[in-house]
Design a protein around this motif. Structure first.
Motif, PDB file in Angstrom:
ATOM      1  N   PHE A 135      52.299  33.204  33.479  1.00 17.79           N
ATOM      2  CA  PHE A 135      51.192  33.992  32.841  1.00 17.79           C
ATOM      3  C   PHE A 135      51.710  35.176  32.143  1.00 17.79           C
ATOM      4  O   PHE A 135      50.690  36.052  31.992  1.00 17.79           O
ATOM      5  CB  PHE A 135      50.501  34.337  34.083  1.00 17.79           C
ATOM      6  CG  PHE A 135      49.779  33.030  34.863  1.00 17.79           C
ATOM      7  CD1 PHE A 135      48.538  32.595  34.583  1.00 17.79           C
ATOM      8  CD2 PHE A 135      50.461  32.571  35.991  1.00 17.79           C
ATOM      9  CE1 PHE A 135      48.078  31.508  35.172  1.00 17.79           C
ATOM     10  CE2 PHE A 135      49.848  31.538  36.770  1.00 17.79           C
ATOM     11  CZ  PHE A 135      48.507  30.860  36.256  1.00 17.79           C
ATOM     12  N   ARG A 156      49.974  35.732  28.691  1.00 23.63           N
ATOM     13  CA  ARG A 156      48.825  35.127  28.669  1.00 23.63           C
ATOM     14  C   ARG A 156      47.681  36.111  29.253  1.00 23.63           C
ATOM     15  O   ARG A 156      47.948  36.890  30.136  1.00 23.63           O
ATOM     16  CB  ARG A 156      48.549  33.642  29.302  1.00 23.63           C
ATOM     17  CG  ARG A 156      49.530  32.659  28.788  1.00 23.63           C
ATOM     18  CD  ARG A 156      49.514  31.321  29.785  1.00 23.63           C
ATOM     19  NE  ARG A 156      50.528  30.329  29.355  1.00 23.63           N
ATOM     20  CZ  ARG A 156      50.040  29.332  28.494  1.00 23.63           C
ATOM     21  NH1 ARG A 156      48.872  29.135  28.302  1.00 23.63           N
ATOM     22  NH2 ARG A 156      51.173  28.428  28.411  1.00 23.63           N
ATOM     23  N   GLY A 157      46.605  36.125  28.824  1.00 22.87           N
ATOM     24  CA  GLY A 157      45.467  36.709  29.526  1.00 22.87           C
ATOM     25  C   GLY A 157      45.470  38.557  29.376  1.00 22.87           C
ATOM     26  O   GLY A 157      45.968  38.586  28.168  1.00 22.87           O
ATOM     27  N   SER A 208      46.241  41.860  26.268  1.00 25.32           N
ATOM     28  CA  SER A 208      44.992  42.780  25.674  1.00 25.32           C
ATOM     29  C   SER A 208      45.407  44.055  24.824  1.00 25.32           C
ATOM     30  O   SER A 208      44.657  44.414  23.797  1.00 25.32           O
ATOM     31  CB  SER A 208      44.213  43.183  27.146  1.00 25.32           C
ATOM     32  OG  SER A 208      43.777  42.257  27.678  1.00 25.32           O
ATOM     33  N   PRO A 223      40.647  37.486  28.686  1.00 23.50           N
ATOM     34  CA  PRO A 223      40.327  37.004  30.213  1.00 23.50           C
ATOM     35  C   PRO A 223      41.665  36.275  30.504  1.00 23.50           C
ATOM     36  O   PRO A 223      42.497  36.026  29.844  1.00 23.50           O
ATOM     37  CB  PRO A 223      39.029  36.068  29.791  1.00 23.50           C
ATOM     38  CG  PRO A 223      38.590  36.137  28.314  1.00 23.50           C
ATOM     39  CD  PRO A 223      39.627  36.995  27.659  1.00 23.50           C
ATOM     40  N   ASP A 224      41.588  36.601  31.932  1.00 24.01           N
ATOM     41  CA  ASP A 224      42.723  36.056  32.593  1.00 24.01           C
ATOM     42  C   ASP A 224      42.583  34.450  32.844  1.00 24.01           C
ATOM     43  O   ASP A 224      41.419  34.212  33.501  1.00 24.01           O
ATOM     44  CB  ASP A 224      42.896  36.792  34.105  1.00 24.01           C
ATOM     45  CG  ASP A 224      44.255  36.566  34.564  1.00 24.01           C
ATOM     46  OD1 ASP A 224      44.718  35.475  34.341  1.00 24.01           O
ATOM     47  OD2 ASP A 224      44.645  37.506  35.334  1.00 24.01           O
ATOM     48  N   PRO A 225      43.315  33.498  32.303  1.00 24.10           N
ATOM     49  CA  PRO A 225      43.387  32.104  32.652  1.00 24.10           C
ATOM     50  C   PRO A 225      43.230  31.668  34.098  1.00 24.10           C
ATOM     51  O   PRO A 225      42.816  30.788  34.404  1.00 24.10           O
ATOM     52  CB  PRO A 225      44.493  31.828  31.748  1.00 24.10           C
ATOM     53  CG  PRO A 225      45.582  32.608  31.654  1.00 24.10           C
ATOM     54  CD  PRO A 225      44.709  34.086  31.637  1.00 24.10           C
ATOM     55  N   ARG A 240      46.871  41.646  39.935  1.00 24.73           N
ATOM     56  CA  ARG A 240      46.213  40.915  39.010  1.00 24.73           C
ATOM     57  C   ARG A 240      45.846  39.537  39.485  1.00 24.73           C
ATOM     58  O   ARG A 240      44.817  39.150  39.591  1.00 24.73           O
ATOM     59  CB  ARG A 240      47.242  40.477  37.854  1.00 24.73           C
ATOM     60  CG  ARG A 240      46.720  39.441  36.834  1.00 24.73           C
ATOM     61  CD  ARG A 240      47.728  39.433  35.638  1.00 24.73           C
ATOM     62  NE  ARG A 240      47.393  38.249  34.833  1.00 24.73           N
ATOM     63  CZ  ARG A 240      48.021  37.677  33.872  1.00 24.73           C
ATOM     64  NH1 ARG A 240      49.282  38.071  33.572  1.00 24.73           N
ATOM     65  NH2 ARG A 240      47.660  36.256  33.294  1.00 24.73           N
ATOM     66  N   ALA A 249      41.813  38.075  40.027  1.00 23.73           N
ATOM     67  CA  ALA A 249      41.575  36.949  39.616  1.00 23.73           C
ATOM     68  C   ALA A 249      40.936  35.918  40.764  1.00 23.73           C
ATOM     69  O   ALA A 249      39.960  35.316  40.679  1.00 23.73           O
ATOM     70  CB  ALA A 249      42.702  36.172  39.132  1.00 23.73           C
TER      71      ALA A 249
END
Length: 326
Positions: free
Chosen positions: A107, A110-111, A115, A123-125, A163, A167
């Protein structure tokens, strides 16, 4: 009544019966097991051993276990399916990520981590992954998660922990599936859960189990969390490496005396096998197993003023309410 997802399919919440709210079947380090399989040994023998141990729990009166084994704890649903086919217990499995510090490397880039670089919110996968496990099933098995899981330890609210926590909260709000959080009560980690999940993300605290609340004897702190609406996980009975049997049991007795049986769930955080711990060390904790509550804790509590109705509330009514959302 509501339908609850288990490994073998949906079960009416009225039929959950005696429920241990935090037990694992296996806790494994997936990369180590994949690359050093001799440590694991015989798959057939491990499954047979698990079936035997879970049958003992059933014979003691348990009808359902919630297994919060997620990414970071070696979740592998096909193996759990094989075990579920051979035991009458209902097994509720979970989705989430277990970390005390950073998110898994998968992660990292990613996500939300992208940003700032991209100049737009990404968006957070994790959120969609968790929702997919709940709505569609896990890894093509058809088994749907009935619980969400995250953790916060003595390291506190690190960026990675926060995080994952957010989520999990977002996945809960999208699906209604309840949350269990591994907490560290000595550092009052439950207060971080309150700020992030309840105050900022909008989760109902009654749908959150603050796991491992029984690791502390500070009943005033536990009462404050219960008064805030949380469910307290008194769920590590038998783990007496840094505390004692009496300390855990007396805390439970005192919280029942204060009137909080309706906001506590019970368990042992046991497993059929955990590769985190040297076998010789496991032998030093002979009470850490699925039936310790029934053999040792309940007789002790009953002798000290806890009523059988209180035990039934914590074993049946509260877990059912958490899972069903009623």
């Amino acid at each position: 009544m509501s339908e609850i997802q288990t490994v073998r399919g949906q079960v009416d919440s009225a039929d959950l019966g005696v429920t241990l709210a935090h037990e694992h079947v296996f806790v494994l380090t997936a990369d180590v097991q994949a690359n050093y399989p001799t440590e694991w040994g015989s798959e057939e023998a491990r499954i047979a051993d698990a079936v035997e141990k879970l049958q003992k729990a059933y014979d003691a009166g348990v009808r359902t276990i919630i297994d919060p084994t997620v990414v970071g704890l070696g979740r592998y649903i096909p193996r759990i399916q094989q075990i579920a086919e051979q035991t009458p217990l209902n097994i509720v499995v979970a989705t989430g990520v277990y970390t005390y510090t950073d998110v898994p490397f998968f992660f990292d880039l990613r996500g939300p981590a992208l940003s700032e670089a991209l100049g737009t919110e990404v968006p957070d996968p994790m959120v969609d992954m968790f929702i997919g496990d709940i709505r569609d099933g896990i890894a093509g098995t058809g088994v749907k998660a009935g619980m969400l899981k995250c953790a916060i330890e003595h390291q506190g609210l690190t960026p990675g922990v926060e995080r994952v926590m957010r989520a999990v909260a977002k996945a809960h709000l999208a699906t209604g599936v309840p949350i269990t959080v591994h907490t560290h009560p000595a550092t009052e980690a439950g207060l971080h859960v309150k700020r992030v999940m309840v105050d900022e993300e909008g989760v109902d605290p009654g749908r959150i189990v603050l796991g491992h609340s029984g690791d502390t004897t500070d009943c005033d702190h536990l009462q404050a969390l219960a008064d805030a609406g949380f469910v307290l996980g008194m769920d590590r009975f038998g783990i007496n490496a840094e505390t004692t049997f009496e300390a855990r049991a007396d805390t439970l007795v005192e919280m029942v005396r204060r009137g909080y049986a309706g906001q506590m769930v019970l368990s042992q955080d046991a497993s059929c096998y955990i590769d985190w711990i040297q076998p010789e060390v496991m032998e030093m904790m002979p009470q850490w197993h699925y039936t310790h509550l029934f053999e040792d804790v309940f007789p002790y509590a009953l002798e000290r003023g806890v009523e059988q109705s209180d035990i039934d509330t914590m074993l049946v009514d509260v877990p059912r309410r958490v899972l069903a959302g009623t």
